[in-house]
Design a protein around this motif. Structure first.
Motif, mmCIF file in Angstrom:
data_model
loop_
_atom_site.group_PDB
_atom_site.id
_atom_site.type_symbol
_atom_site.label_atom_id
_atom_site.label_comp_id
_atom_site.label_asym_id
_atom_site.label_seq_id
_atom_site.Cartn_x
_atom_site.Cartn_y
_atom_site.Cartn_z
ATOM 1 N N SER B 163 -7.577 -9.322 3.607
ATOM 2 C CA SER B 163 -8.396 -8.300 2.966
ATOM 3 C C SER B 163 -8.504 -7.056 3.824
ATOM 4 C CB SER B 163 -9.783 -8.864 2.675
ATOM 5 O OG SER B 163 -10.311 -9.418 3.856
ATOM 6 N N ASP B 164 -7.878 -7.024 5.004
ATOM 7 C CA ASP B 164 -7.988 -5.814 5.815
ATOM 8 C C ASP B 164 -6.701 -5.470 6.561
ATOM 9 O OD1 ASP B 164 -8.331 -7.876 7.829
ATOM 10 O OD2 ASP B 164 -10.450 -7.892 7.278
ATOM 11 N N VAL B 165 -6.434 -6.161 7.679
ATOM 12 C CA VAL B 165 -5.278 -5.801 8.509
ATOM 13 C C VAL B 165 -4.322 -6.988 8.544
ATOM 14 C CG1 VAL B 165 -6.630 -4.220 9.902
ATOM 15 C CG2 VAL B 165 -6.374 -6.577 10.646
ATOM 16 N N LEU B 166 -3.241 -6.845 9.334
ATOM 17 C CA LEU B 166 -2.319 -7.964 9.479
ATOM 18 C C LEU B 166 -3.000 -9.101 10.238
ATOM 19 C CD1 LEU B 166 0.865 -6.046 10.697
ATOM 20 C CD2 LEU B 166 0.456 -6.914 8.396
ATOM 21 N N VAL B 181 -0.194 -10.155 5.014
ATOM 22 C CA VAL B 181 -0.013 -8.713 4.869
ATOM 23 C C VAL B 181 -0.935 -8.218 3.770
ATOM 24 C CG1 VAL B 181 1.672 -6.884 4.460
ATOM 25 C CG2 VAL B 181 2.403 -9.037 5.499
ATOM 26 N N PRO B 182 -1.772 -7.204 4.061
ATOM 27 C CA PRO B 182 -2.676 -6.693 3.029
ATOM 28 C C PRO B 182 -1.889 -6.270 1.787
ATOM 29 C CG PRO B 182 -3.047 -5.567 5.129
ATOM 30 C CD PRO B 182 -1.877 -6.458 5.314
ATOM 31 N N GLY B 183 -2.426 -6.591 0.632
ATOM 32 C CA GLY B 183 -1.782 -6.175 -0.605
ATOM 33 C C GLY B 183 -0.672 -7.095 -1.070
ATOM 34 N N ARG B 184 -0.441 -8.176 -0.348
ATOM 35 C CA ARG B 184 0.636 -9.079 -0.738
ATOM 36 C C ARG B 184 0.126 -10.508 -0.737
ATOM 37 N NH1 ARG B 184 6.229 -8.432 2.251
ATOM 38 N NH2 ARG B 184 6.420 -6.172 2.405
ATOM 39 N N GLU B 186 1.492 -13.892 0.623
ATOM 40 C CA GLU B 186 2.556 -14.491 1.429
ATOM 41 C C GLU B 186 2.503 -16.010 1.249
ATOM 42 O OE1 GLU B 186 4.972 -13.121 3.249
ATOM 43 O OE2 GLU B 186 4.371 -11.061 2.756
#
Lengths: 686, 342
Positions: B163-166, B181-184, B186
């Motif tokens: 929800s924020d960084v790697l 990965v944010p936005g994905r 995995e």
């Protein structure tokens, strides 16, 4: 050095120390005073203000150089940098105020982020103007002419101002590199003390609370990485600058003013980089991955800008070196009669010239994302964080070959001298450097096997990465074959060469497990990688760099470093380094992640970490012995002006130290560089 | 003749040192306990790598040390070494053989990766969310846990989001690690094979408390797992129903500790990454844009679901991930808990 000048330099050194103390106290007081004024009252924790201490160190350093030199050279540069930075900050602040935008930001040390970045950039350019690195070009632009060669000021003062002599510049690079090596090493010692035991116990003493301690750990760890990288880049530039013109028989580099510019641009870059610690530091590691970087304190902007500015030094230095080697070799020096270090320097410069732009670009994009909201790496607005990693590693992997190729060149250059035998398979060793440099461009994504990049692309990157082992193997086999049936002597430079071979072997052999994808899924981002990387850097750079200094010190100064102290240096550093790197790999395999301030005591790593911390301090002690050796040797009246190592190389055929414009007459290459053991043969005819 | 003697001694020494180095490294037990099916091929390849390391270490270091001893300059000895410039056939040999090894190792590596990536279509699916600084495991049965429970000998497919960084999901005993990965989303597949307690630790630097981004993992038998899932699902349903009707500060406090609020918000007034909760309820909160807002139910609910809507003065925006997954009842519990923090 005559007795009179010794005592006068001692006098100015004492004054410099005094000014350093006064300056530090003034800067510290100013910082704490400002903090108290802004917050409306004094609090004892302000004594732990890192920004105030950094301000103190800046003013103290300025005071130190002023005490040493008066208003000259680097002092002018630093004063200009400070004034330029302030002017840039105020300009942006004024424009923002005039436009009705917010211009005061208490969370960002008073000013808007854009003001800090622009100010730092103006500061860097002002430094160059102040120190005088732009003077001749400025005069040419105005239509004035300048002498082709500027005479240097006599004595040691010339090292603190702009000189066009590649030997002076080489020494400036080397000394700056050693300074940054000490700073980066100090950072490492600080966080190694914290890691000596699980839990947080040391950095919490230096900071007001636990979050601040964790942030300080991350900043120190990140800065250790990047400061060491800049130190290495300057160190190899020092070796290359000093030696390559001498080795190929040139009077200087092809573009002496560009050469001076390349060195001096690195100085404000280093100031900006260290300045990041004063602006909140940054917690991303030296990799600066988005999106963590977009949330980091503004210290990260100084990190980006510092690297960006230092990149110019690499690119322009490499351009200069390639031009010099292509155009200025002595008569008869065909490609395959060049000293092997020249081959390595060209290979390393090809990478620096063409890949450095990519780290500059990736950092600039991240910088612009923060400053202007350009969402290059922001998924929510259509960006891609993996893109940053590709751009970053496209330079930063080849960069490790930039770091090691010159060192491997030094090993190949010195082995024949001390084995008294030709370099085995000269052409293969020469071409292996070029091979490593070229294959090195195709391997970057092996840093990204766990990143979520395309799954199938991982296999070709595994192959290309493993392929690097082939030319590297050629070097190792050729080195061993060079020693075979030699008449080996092992004074200090040779000890460091041999240590370098074994340590680099350790780094090389711990590489393939990271290259095969499935094992890397376990090893990635652990201390195993940290150990592997430190082995390659120590074996490929640190050991050969020290070998080069011990070996060419008499050439540069006419004095030979003390052998006993040199052996102390070697025998302290080498076993300590083995403990450090092997234990790193050990705990990494067992589950120690990299870049963590604290670790679970249940993992049982405490004794290993304690041993690593002790080893790190022993390495630091060995480097102190080395510094003491340099000071002691420089102050000693004993001289060594001849061919100390009985070398065939041209620079040793003339007395030391080297005269200002190198060789009185051009020499001619009439033989092979390393034909030791062939009676009656010579390499050059003077 | 003397050459033959040298080479025989060398060959013997290289063989002995190779074997001793390998046995020594093997005796050290280089890898942690293997607790997943994926660890088997990885450990096999690692062992092959260690064998290669032992051999090549001996191949370089033995002749190097041997030369230093046998070919050192003896006292009083003058002159240079033998004039040997090189040997093309040797260079070709030590280029070609490593090249073959590299190609074969690459093939083995690719095959090994395929074994690690093997997909079981029947895998148990669990959603993993990484955030600064904690892990949350969302089960399809409708409940959330801070401990990852996995059934033994059954492949689990973790759908990982940040929800924020790697971040990076790593359990040393499982070997495999993979970034969030944010936005994905995995995908991470693992087949635990050993019942026991482990920890997932974030392996990608993610800010101040990266070191402490750990969560427990329990690998349990299939029967225990089924029982646990049923129990959790029932508790979650009951709590949600109860909370809406009757919010409870005790459940709120439990949520504070487990959902990750604790990492940034203190309850004793000390400053953390986020503002303290002490004295928050009913206070006037200063905002970054200079205005203030009353800390009531609406404000707190909004700040949980959409943290960047109103940013507290002195704290950075985007620092807090959204907790929109919390149910209305859970937020009501949290608010009841905040009310008790005078």
């Amino acid at each position: 050095m005559s007795h009179a000048s010794t005592s006068s330099s001692t006098g100015s050194f004492n004054r410099a120390l005094l000014f350093f103390l006064i300056g530090t106290l003034l800067g510290l007081g100013l910082g704490i005073g400002l903090h108290a004024a802004v917050s409306g009252g004094f609090n004892a924790t302000y004594l732990k203000d890192i920004p105030s201490w950094m301000l103190g160190l800046l003013v103290g350093t300025l005071g130190f150089f002023y005490g040493l030199l008066g208003y000259y050279g680097i002092v002018r540069g630093l004063v200009f940098q400070v004034i330029g930075t302030l002017a840039g900050i105020l300009l942006v602040t004024a424009i923002r105020a005039a436009m009705g935008l917010p211009f005061f930001d208490p969370a960002k040390f008073g000013f808007h982020e854009g003001a800090w970045v622009f100010g730092a950039l103006v500061g860097a350019v002002s430094f160059l103007a102040g120190v005088g690195a732009l003077t001749d070009w400025w005069k040419w632009a105005k239509g004035e002419s300048t002498p082709d060669h500027h005479e240097d000021v006599p004595g040691w003062r010339k090292y603190f101002g702009v000189s066009l002599d590649h030997k002076v510049i080489g020494i400036q690079y080397t000394v700056t590199s050693l300074l940054l090596l000490s700073v980066g090493g100090l950072f490492a010692l600080l966080f190694r003390v914290e890691l000596a035991e699980s839990g947080l116990q040391f950095l919490t003493v230096l900071t007001p609370d636990q979050t601040a301690a964790l942030n300080l750990y991350n900043s120190l760890m990140s800065l250790h990485g990047i400061v060491m990288i800049i130190s290495i880049l300057l160190g190899i530039a020092g070796v290359i600058n000093y030696l390559v013109p001498l080795l190929i028989g040139a009077a200087d580099m092809a573009f002496p003013r560009l050469n001076a510019f390349s060195f001096w641009v690195a100085v404000p870059a280093a100031v900006i980089l260290l300045g990041s610690l004063g602006l909140g530091g940054f917690d991303t590691g030296w990799t600066g991955y988005a999106p963590l970087a977009t949330r980091a304190p503004i210290g990260i902007q100084m990190f980006y800008l510092g690297v960006w500015v230092a990149g110019w030094s690499s690119i322009l230095g490499a351009l200069n070196l390639i031009a010099t080697v292509l155009r200025m070799r002595a008569r008869g020096m065909t490609a395959f009669r060049m000293p092997i270090l020249v081959w390595a320097s060209v290979a390393t410069s090809i990478i620096s010239l063409t890949a450095t732009q990519l780290i500059g670009l990736s950092f600039q994009m991240s910088m612009f994302e923060r400053l202007f909201g350009m969402p290059f790496f922001n998924v929510a607005k259509g960006g891609n964080p993996i893109l940053f990693q590709h751009l970053f590693w496209f330079y930063s992997h080849p960069a490790v070959y930039v770091f090691v190729l010159p060192g491997l060149g030094v090993i190949s250059e010195l082995l024949p001298v001390f084995a008294r035998k030709p370099l085995f398979g000269y052409r293969w060793v020469a071409l292996s450097s070029i091979g490593i440099a070229l294959v090195g461009f195709l391997v970057w994504a092996h840093h990204m096997f766990t990143s979520g990049m395309n799954e199938y692309l991982r296999v070709p990157f595994m192959y290309s990465t493993l392929l690097v082992a082939v030319p590297t193997g050629v070097k190792f086999f050729s080195w061993v074959a060079t020693l075979w049936k030699g008449k080996i002597e092992a004074p200090t430079p040779m000890l460091f060469v041999l240590g370098g071979i074994v340590v680099f072997l350790l780094g090389g052999l711990s590489g393939p497990p990271n290259a095969t994808v499935s094992t890397d899924l376990h090893l990635h981002d652990t201390y195993f990688i940290v150990g592997h990387f430190h082995s390659t850097m120590f074996g490929g750079y640190v050991f050969p760099f020290f070998a080069a200094i011990y070996y060419w010190f008499p050439k540069a100064t006419g004095k030979r470093l003390d052998e006993t102290l040199g052996k102390w240096h070697f025998w302290l550093m080498t076993p300590a380094f083995f403990v450090l790197t092997l234990f790193m790999m050990r705990v990494g395999l067992l589950g120690m992640r990299r870049r963590i301030a604290d670790y679970d005591p249940m993992l049982g790593f405490d004794p290993w970490h304690l041993a690593m911390t002790i080893a790190a301090f022993l390495i630091a002690l060995s480097v102190l012995v080395f510094f003491y050796n340099m000071v002691k040797t420089l102050r000693s009246p004993v001289t060594e002006t001849g061919n100390v190592w009985n070398s065939r190389s041209p620079e040793w055929q003339v007395p030391s130290p080297m005269p200002a414009h190198n060789y009185e007459k051009e020499f001619e290459v009439v033989g092979e560089p390393y034909d030791y053991g062939l009676p009656g043969s010579v390499y050059v005819k003077m | 003749m003397q050459n033959v003697r040298h080479f025989v001694i060398l060959a013997v020494l290289i063989a002995v040192v190779s074997v001793l180095t390998y046995l020594g490294l093997d005796a050290l037990e280089l890898m942690p306990v293997a607790a997943a099916a994926q660890a088997a091929p990885i450990d096999w390849l690692m062992d092959l790598q260690v064998k290669l390391i032992a051999f090549f270490f001996a191949l370089i270091v033995v002749p190097l040390v041997y030369s230093l001893v046998v070919f050192r300059r003896k006292p009083g000895e003058a002159g240079d070494g033998e004039h040997i410039e090189g040997s093309t056939s040797l260079e070709v040999t030590w280029t070609f053989i490593p090249l073959v090894i590299v190609v074969v190792l690459g093939y083995i590596g690719a095959d090994n990766l395929a074994q690690v990536k093997r997909v079981d279509p029947q895998a148990v699916e669990i959603k993993v969310v990484g955030y600064q600084w904690g892990w949350r495991f969302e089960y399809p049965e409708g409940f959330v846990s801070n401990t990852l429970y996995l059934p033994v000998n059954k492949q689990a497919v973790l759908k990982m989001e940040s929800s924020d960084v790697l971040h990076s999901f790593w359990v040393p005993e499982f070997r495999v690690k993979h970034d969030l990965v944010p936005g994905r989303v995995e995908i991470y597949r693992i087949t635990p094979t050993l019942i026991g307690d482990y920890k997932v630790r974030c392996a990608e630097i993610c800010g101040a408390s990266h070191a402490y981004m750990e969560s427990p993992i329990k690998v349990i038998s299939q029967e225990e797992y089924t029982a646990w899932v049923n129990e959790q699902a029932a508790i979650a349903a009951a709590e949600a129903a109860a909370a809406l009707a009757n919010p409870d500060p005790k459940r709120g406090e439990k949520l504070y500790n487990e959902a990750g609020c604790k990492a940034c918000h203190s309850i004793d007034g000390s400053k953390g990454v986020g503002p303290t909760w002490k004295g928050l309820w009913g206070s006037q909160v200063p905002l970054a844009d200079g205005t203030t807002v009353l800390a009531d139910e609406a404000y707190i609910t909004e700040s949980i679901r959409n943290p960047s809507a109103k940013v507290h003065q002195g704290f950075s925006p985007n620092a807090m991930p959204s907790f929109a997954y919390l149910k209305d009842g859970q937020i009501a519990d949290l608010i009841e808990f905040i009310k008790t923090l005078k």
